[in-house]
Design a protein around this motif. Structure first.
Motif, PDB file in Angstrom:
ATOM      1  N   UNK B 330      54.599  42.521  34.718  1.00 54.05           N
ATOM      2  CA  UNK B 330      53.563  42.128  33.769  1.00 54.05           C
ATOM      3  C   UNK B 330      52.646  41.084  34.375  1.00 54.05           C
ATOM      4  N   UNK B 331      53.233  40.121  35.050  1.00 59.72           N
ATOM      5  CA  UNK B 331      52.408  39.078  35.647  1.00 59.72           C
ATOM      6  C   UNK B 331      51.554  39.626  36.772  1.00 59.72           C
ATOM      7  N   UNK B 332      52.091  40.567  37.518  1.00 52.82           N
ATOM      8  CA  UNK B 332      51.302  41.168  38.588  1.00 52.82           C
ATOM      9  C   UNK B 332      50.130  41.956  38.008  1.00 52.82           C
ATOM     10  N   UNK B 333      50.416  42.709  36.934  1.00 50.87           N
ATOM     11  CA  UNK B 333      49.374  43.547  36.357  1.00 50.87           C
ATOM     12  C   UNK B 333      48.225  42.720  35.802  1.00 50.87           C
ATOM     13  N   UNK B 334      48.522  41.510  35.351  1.00 51.47           N
ATOM     14  CA  UNK B 334      47.480  40.679  34.779  1.00 51.47           C
ATOM     15  C   UNK B 334      46.963  39.647  35.746  1.00 51.47           C
ATOM     16  N   UNK B 335      47.262  39.811  37.017  1.00 54.83           N
ATOM     17  CA  UNK B 335      46.908  38.782  37.994  1.00 54.83           C
ATOM     18  C   UNK B 335      45.522  39.019  38.581  1.00 54.83           C
ATOM     19  N   UNK B 336      45.013  37.976  39.231  1.00 52.40           N
ATOM     20  CA  UNK B 336      43.724  38.115  39.910  1.00 52.40           C
ATOM     21  C   UNK B 336      43.864  39.111  41.051  1.00 52.40           C
ATOM     22  N   UNK B 337      45.028  39.086  41.656  1.00 55.29           N
ATOM     23  CA  UNK B 337      45.287  39.975  42.784  1.00 55.29           C
ATOM     24  C   UNK B 337      45.107  41.431  42.363  1.00 55.29           C
ATOM     25  N   UNK B 338      45.651  41.781  41.193  1.00 54.69           N
ATOM     26  CA  UNK B 338      45.541  43.162  40.748  1.00 54.69           C
ATOM     27  C   UNK B 338      44.093  43.523  40.463  1.00 54.69           C
ATOM     28  N   UNK B 339      43.354  42.584  39.885  1.00 51.59           N
ATOM     29  CA  UNK B 339      41.946  42.887  39.585  1.00 51.59           C
ATOM     30  C   UNK B 339      41.205  43.217  40.873  1.00 51.59           C
ATOM     31  N   UNK B 340      41.492  42.450  41.916  1.00 53.24           N
ATOM     32  CA  UNK B 340      40.818  42.734  43.186  1.00 53.24           C
ATOM     33  C   UNK B 340      41.241  44.099  43.716  1.00 53.24           C
ATOM     34  N   UNK B 341      42.510  44.422  43.535  1.00 54.71           N
ATOM     35  CA  UNK B 341      43.001  45.714  43.996  1.00 54.71           C
ATOM     36  C   UNK B 341      42.253  46.855  43.321  1.00 54.71           C
ATOM     37  N   UNK B 342      42.084  46.746  42.013  1.00 55.90           N
ATOM     38  CA  UNK B 342      41.358  47.795  41.286  1.00 55.90           C
ATOM     39  C   UNK B 342      39.930  47.890  41.798  1.00 55.90           C
ATOM     40  N   UNK B 343      39.325  46.717  41.971  1.00 57.66           N
ATOM     41  CA  UNK B 343      37.942  46.718  42.415  1.00 57.66           C
ATOM     42  C   UNK B 343      37.776  47.413  43.748  1.00 57.66           C
ATOM     43  N   UNK B 344      38.695  47.112  44.671  1.00 58.07           N
ATOM     44  CA  UNK B 344      38.559  47.689  46.001  1.00 58.07           C
ATOM     45  C   UNK B 344      38.885  49.172  46.009  1.00 58.07           C
ATOM     46  N   UNK B 345      39.952  49.537  45.304  1.00 56.54           N
ATOM     47  CA  UNK B 345      40.391  50.926  45.399  1.00 56.54           C
ATOM     48  C   UNK B 345      39.625  51.871  44.469  1.00 56.54           C
ATOM     49  N   UNK B 346      39.310  51.404  43.260  1.00 58.14           N
ATOM     50  CA  UNK B 346      38.748  52.321  42.277  1.00 58.14           C
ATOM     51  C   UNK B 346      37.337  51.976  41.843  1.00 58.14           C
ATOM     52  N   UNK B 347      36.849  50.853  42.239  1.00 56.50           N
ATOM     53  CA  UNK B 347      35.499  50.504  41.811  1.00 56.50           C
ATOM     54  C   UNK B 347      35.511  49.306  40.888  1.00 56.50           C
ATOM     55  N   UNK B 348      34.522  48.449  41.052  1.00 54.75           N
ATOM     56  CA  UNK B 348      34.542  47.185  40.335  1.00 54.75           C
ATOM     57  C   UNK B 348      34.278  47.329  38.847  1.00 54.75           C
ATOM     58  N   UNK B 349      33.686  48.447  38.452  1.00 61.89           N
ATOM     59  CA  UNK B 349      33.449  48.612  37.017  1.00 61.89           C
ATOM     60  C   UNK B 349      34.746  48.867  36.269  1.00 61.89           C
ATOM     61  N   UNK B 350      35.790  49.240  36.975  1.00 60.89           N
ATOM     62  CA  UNK B 350      37.044  49.593  36.306  1.00 60.89           C
ATOM     63  C   UNK B 350      38.010  48.419  36.221  1.00 60.89           C
ATOM     64  N   UNK B 351      37.592  47.270  36.667  1.00 59.33           N
ATOM     65  CA  UNK B 351      38.491  46.121  36.619  1.00 59.33           C
ATOM     66  C   UNK B 351      38.864  45.812  35.167  1.00 59.33           C
ATOM     67  N   UNK B 352      40.149  45.577  34.894  1.00 57.28           N
ATOM     68  CA  UNK B 352      40.519  45.257  33.510  1.00 57.28           C
ATOM     69  C   UNK B 352      40.044  43.854  33.148  1.00 57.28           C
ATOM     70  N   UNK B 353      38.910  43.786  32.507  1.00 60.34           N
ATOM     71  CA  UNK B 353      38.276  42.483  32.292  1.00 60.34           C
ATOM     72  C   UNK B 353      38.581  41.980  30.891  1.00 60.34           C
ATOM     73  N   UNK B 354      38.010  40.847  30.576  1.00 58.35           N
ATOM     74  CA  UNK B 354      38.118  40.322  29.231  1.00 58.35           C
ATOM     75  C   UNK B 354      39.315  39.439  29.006  1.00 58.35           C
TER      76      UNK B 354
END
Lengths: 310, 447, 322
Positions: B330-354
């Motif tokens: 859970x902590x990994x999924x909500x981490x800054x690290x994961x957001x960067x991972x999504x941005x790099x792999x899938x595109x920055x518009x898909x980052x779980x924001x908010x």
């Protein structure tokens, strides 16, 4: 009296060639009852009725055809108004299915459906025998009881079953589904098999008895050929119902025993387009049933016909 | 007959294959290296399902098994699972509505101890209202995965062509007037899209915010039901009239997806809904209107702000046997690290924001969210779950009442209002029925 | 062809002997033996949950308020009988089931008659016609809702738009099918799914007609219509009853179509009993009430089914005793 053999093209010989030990007379009489080829049928007001038949067929098939077509479009193309049937074809939706790991779900579904169908037949055939060929007293009451087990709405039965399964530690276990699907399909299988077995002509059974055939011999060589197509029809219907069952599957399984319908709804999302993916999932997951249905469809008709409620 | 041997072979093959599929139901469930996660089928969740194996599992050796279900089925299953203590799942996604109720029932494990130990998680970075909505008695009961508020999205070009301008913080009357002017600006285009699909979280999410800002409320602080009060009635009548006059086709069945589609295909000119919609609207791969959308804060009347507050968060049922592994995920999924991972792999518009303030400072994210990033962050920060309207509330929550009965109450009333949108019945009659239902509920809470 | 032997009922309970015409005790148990596995299995798997349902129906049990479970006696049944929504649900269920069964039997009969003749591509036509019954009901409901009925991008409105555009209009009418005729929308999608099932049973019946009787009728110069009316239809009666009975049992319990297409709405226009029970269980979380509703449905169905089968139907009058 016309002695022409078997009837129309797609209802082939009633069961099998005369099997050893079974008098061929009564079986041939059974076959003779089927309608002979009617050479005039095609000529009777032919084209109009044929056209009508085809129009209705296409009408009914259209949503399925649309589903298959949409599965090859992109999400954006699938949601245009007016619809764009000629949009470019892509297999992306299908690769998405496999990326999401559809195989375990398919295997679970196959396991639950096939096994429950086998179990249903093993239980229903002898029971139907006891309600038709050599019936017990009050067979109508027994038949009614079997049917009445389907009167409780599945959603109301869900909670007690969930609690029982949970206490028994059988959550997320395919065998739970096998048992439930067997119980779910048993009444229908029984009613159908009862009809089919009742179709076995009395003369044959008496003849076999007079020939000194024991119960098992009678069953195997006399009853089986006549009832086999009915058996196939029942098996197919039970398989279809088990394969498509959703409510118990979604509530009683978790990550190990989930079946195809649960996988399918996982594609629905409240926050975006999903129609093309959904169609792809629906097409893929309906394929086993569709193929089984098409392979057996003439048996289905023949089976149901032989299983005529007199 | 041929069928029997074929059948036997098929059965045999399946039995063999099923050994691999874990159909036997035995297997390693005491294995601490695997957890079961139950989550809703939103795009952000589908992304994490895709990414976990190659990143989280590779790094930690913890295998994650996902079950994905759509929102309704998910809620049903999660509630049944957690309430009966079945213990099949170690982690589940729930919303800001369920978290406090379930925490009070003692069903959830807390995360504060985990979050405090993990400095890289940076709990100070989480947006305050989001954290508040998931905190009970000072303990964080769920880790937010992504959050949203609500705002107004509109076609800049269409409004311009009709000479309509909207301020940054419009009133509902201004919005209604604008919708009237741009209705049929293009052939087949309606003025505004508003949800009409029955459901406490469907139609009543935006509708309750309208009620709030019109000065109405479901219950007063001492549990007097106010469903047919003048303000509530005025708000609902306004909403229903606006939808019927200038709203999308099929409004009574329109939820988020239908409106998203209508907006992307230029079937409506304006849309009031979740801030998370912007990501999809600005994605040229799925939207035909990327770059043409303007954004305004949720329309108001009597209050300063009106946007709702919602988050999907990871929660751990107390029955879990793998608390540490689950918390780690859970902590990994909500981490800054994961957001960067999504941005790099899938595109920055898909980052779980908010959920994190820092997300909106990431240069790559700012690039794709130029039009809506700032207003989203400010909407979420400005949401006031403790005081969303013009009077005091008995519970914390903007677009819902945080009591177990609200799911049923909200759904039943929404069904009636949806029927009015479809042309059957009147708002007065619907709210009169709603008042009766609400009074029944209120009886349980009045002292 | 059939010889009927009426099963002796209410025989005198005397010693087993040939004189009474009732088979000896051992014989009776031999006859019952094949029935027992299925009977026992079904009793265990279905009646145990039913008993649990009865128990739950006597409790006040809201799972979201743990620790407040209490005995309720029959008060849940009181709630069930006085609830407006449940009464509306009963009516909707009856309307829905009756419409679907009647229409699909009629359409199925028409299709069966059409397909009874030989024509080119008949086998293919038959296989295409089975397809709706084979698609997963959940998927079918979703296809109908989103791909066909949707006012913006559904097939129906799309086709209307296409036709309108052919005549030079800008766009076709945007009918909101689900909101303006919800029950019809659900009924149509269910008829689509179940007609193949009816058709198969009726087609089987048509093909089971004794060839010699039809031959004789033809030789006698009877027109096709007369043949149909006086020979075929009576023969088909039992098939019609069987398909209607089996169809009713399943359609009574329809949940997917209502849940997916209309969510029981607008208002409660399409809420049927299974959906209402679902709402009670998963929105209100009143497990006791839901169980009571389930029990009431069972009793009601038993009453209706007993009446229908014993009074109207000829299914149970078929004596098949040997």
């Amino acid at each position: 009296m016309t002695a022409s053999p078997t009837a129309t093209a797609d209802t082939t010989a009633a069961g099998a060639p005369p099997t050893a030990g079974a008098p061929s007379g009564p079986l041939a009489a059974v076959r003779r009852r089927r309608r002979p080829k009617d050479p005039d049928a095609a000529a009777r007001g032919g084209p109009v009725w044929t056209l009508l038949a085809w129009i209705l067929t296409l009408f009914f098939f259209m949503p399925v055809a649309w589903m298959v077509l949409t599965s090859f479009h992109t999400e954006a193309d699938a949601a245009t108004n007016p619809p764009s049937p000629f949009a470019s074809i892509t297999g992306a939706n299908y690769s998405l299915l496999f990326d999401r790991g559809v195989s375990p779900f398919l295997v679970n579904s196959a396991f639950a459906s096939i096994l429950s169908t086998v179990l249903v037949l093993v239980l229903a055939v002898p029971a139907a025998y006891a309600l038709s060929i050599k019936p017990v007293e009050k067979w109508t009451d027994v038949m009614f009881f079997f049917l009445s087990t389907k009167f409780l709405p599945a959603i109301a039965a869900l909670l007690p079953i969930y609690l029982i399964v949970k206490e028994g530690g059988m959550l997320d276990n395919v065998w739970t589904l096998v048992i439930l699907y067997t119980a779910m399909n048993l009444p229908i299988a029984l009613w159908m098999m009862q009809s089919f077995l009742a179709e076995v002509p009395k003369e044959i059974l008496e003849a076999a008895e007079m020939d000194g055939a024991g119960l098992l011999r009678t069953l195997w060589s006399v009853v089986r050929p006549v009832a086999m197509p009915g058996l196939a029809a029942t098996a197919l219907i039970c398989f279809i119902f088990s394969w498509n069952e959703f409510m118990f599957a979604v509530n009683l399984t978790a990550t190990r025993a989930s079946t195809a319908p649960v996988f399918l709804v996982g594609f629905i999302t409240n926050e975006g387009l999903f129609l093309a993916r959904l169609c792809a999932a629906a097409t893929l997951l309906s394929l086993p049933v569709l193929l089984a249905g098409w392979a057996a469809q003439d048996k289905l008709v023949r089976g149901l016909s032989l299983g005529a409620v007199k | 007959m041929v069928r029997r041997p074929v059948l036997a072979v098929a059965v045999g093959a399946v039995l063999v294959a099923s050994g691999c599929a874990g159909a036997g139901g035995g297997g390693g469930d005491g294995d601490s290296q695997s957890i079961n996660v139950l989550m809703v089928g939103n795009p952000q969740m589908e992304d994490i399902q895709q990414l976990t194996a190659d990143s989280f599992t590779k790094d930690t050796g913890i295998k994650v098994n996902f079950t994905i279900l759509p929102e309704n089925e998910l809620r049903d299953k999660v509630t049944q699972e957690v309430a009966t203590g079945a213990g099949q799942y170690d982690l589940a996604t729930i919303g800001a509505y369920e978290a406090p109720i379930w925490a009070q029932n003692g069903w959830l494990a807390e995360f504060t101890s985990y979050v405090d130990k993990d400095s890289a998680f940076d709990k100070g970075d989480l947006i305050k209202p989001i954290v508040d909505s998931l905190t009970v008695d000072g303990k964080l009961m769920a880790v937010p995965f992504y959050g949203e508020s609500s705002f107004l999205m509109y076609r800049k070009d269409i409004l311009e062509s009709k000479g309509v301008t909207l301020p940054e913080r419009p009133t509902w009357q201004q919005v209604a007037d604008a919708a009237a002017k741009v209705d049929n600006a293009q052939p087949g285009m309606r003025g505004i899209c508003l949800r009409g699909l029955p459901g406490w979280g469907e139609m009543f999410a935006p509708l309750t915010t309208v009620v709030n800002t019109f000065g109405g409320t479901w219950f007063t602080k001492d549990w007097q039901a106010q469903v047919n009060s003048p303000q509530f009635t005025e708000a609902v009548q306004f909403y229903v009239d606006l939808v019927r006059k200038h709203g999308e086709a099929g409004a009574a069945q329109a939820g988020f997806t239908e409106c998203l589609n209508a907006m992307s295909q230029s079937k409506v000119a304006m849309w009031y809904d979740a801030t998370s919609a912007a990501g999809s609207l600005e994605d040229p791969k799925v939207s035909n209107v990327a770059g043409k959308i303007g954004y305004a804060y949720a329309p108001v009347k009597e209050t300063e702000s009106a946007g709702w507050l919602w988050t999907w968060a990871w929660t751990m049922p107390k029955t879990t046997k793998h608390a540490d592994a689950a918390a780690k995920f859970a902590l990994w999924a909500s981490s800054k690290e994961y957001e960067k991972l999504v941005g790099e792999k899938l595109g920055w518009a898909r980052v779980p924001s908010g959920k994190r303030v820092s997300t909106y400072s990431l240069p790559e994210y700012q690039e794709v969210s130029a039009a809506f990033g700032d207003i989203t962050l400010k909407s979420i920060e400005g949401a006031k779950p403790t005081d969303p309207g013009t009077q005091e509330r008995p519970t914390v929550g903007i677009q819902y009442v945080t009591i177990p009965e609200f799911a049923d109450l909200g759904t039943k009333v929404s069904q009636e209002i949806s029927a009015v949108i479809a042309g059957r019945g009147t708002v007065q009659a619907a709210l009169a029925d709603g008042q009766k239902l609400a009074e029944e509920v209120a009886k349980k809470y009045q002292k | 062809m059939t010889t009927t032997v009426s099963t002796p009922s209410g025989a005198r309970h005397r010693e087993p002997g040939a004189a009474t015409g009732r088979p000896p005790a051992r014989d009776r148990w031999v006859r019952r033996a094949p029935l027992l596995p299925a009977l026992v299995f079904l009793i265990v798997v279905t009646q145990v949950p039913f008993l649990v349902t009865l128990v739950i129906s006597s409790l006040h049990w809201n799972v979201l308020r743990p620790g407040e479970r209490s005995f309720a006696g029959l008060s849940n049944y009181g709630t069930v009988f006085t609830d407006n929504r449940l009464r509306a649900a009963v009516i909707n269920t009856v309307v829905l089931t009756a419409s679907v069964v009647v229409v699909s039997v009629l359409v199925g009969l028409a299709l069966a008659v059409l397909l009874d003749r030989r024509f080119p591509g008949r086998g293919l036509a038959r296989t295409l016609l089975i397809a709706p019954f084979l698609v997963m009901p959940v998927a079918a409901a979703l296809i109908w809702k989103h791909a066909i009925y949707n006012p913006t991008y559904g097939l129906l409105n799309g086709s209307l738009t296409w036709v309108w555009e052919l005549f030079g209009a800008d766009s076709g009418p945007s009918v909101d099918w689900i909101s303006s005729m919800p029950m019809t929308a659900v009924v149509v999608s269910l008829v689509w799914q179940w007609t193949p099932f009816m058709m198969l049973i009726l087609l089987a019946g048509l093909q089971a007609q004794p060839g010699d009787v039809l031959e004789a009728a033809k030789v006698d110069g009877a027109s096709p219509l007369k043949t149909f009316r006086f020979i075929t239809l009576p023969h088909l009666r039992q098939y019609l009853e069987l398909s209607a009975l089996l169809g009713s049992i399943y359609i009574l319990q329809t949940f997917d179509a209502v849940f997916t297409i209309t969510q029981g709405g607008p208002g409660t226009a399409t809420t049927n009993l299974p959906y209402e029970i679902y709402l009670t269980m998963f929105r209100k979380y009143e497990y006791g009430e839901a169980a009571a509703a389930g029990v009431v449905v069972v009793i009601g169905t038993i009453v209706v089914a007993t009446f229908a089968l014993r009074v109207f139907s000829s299914l149970f009058r078929e004596e098949v005793g040997r």
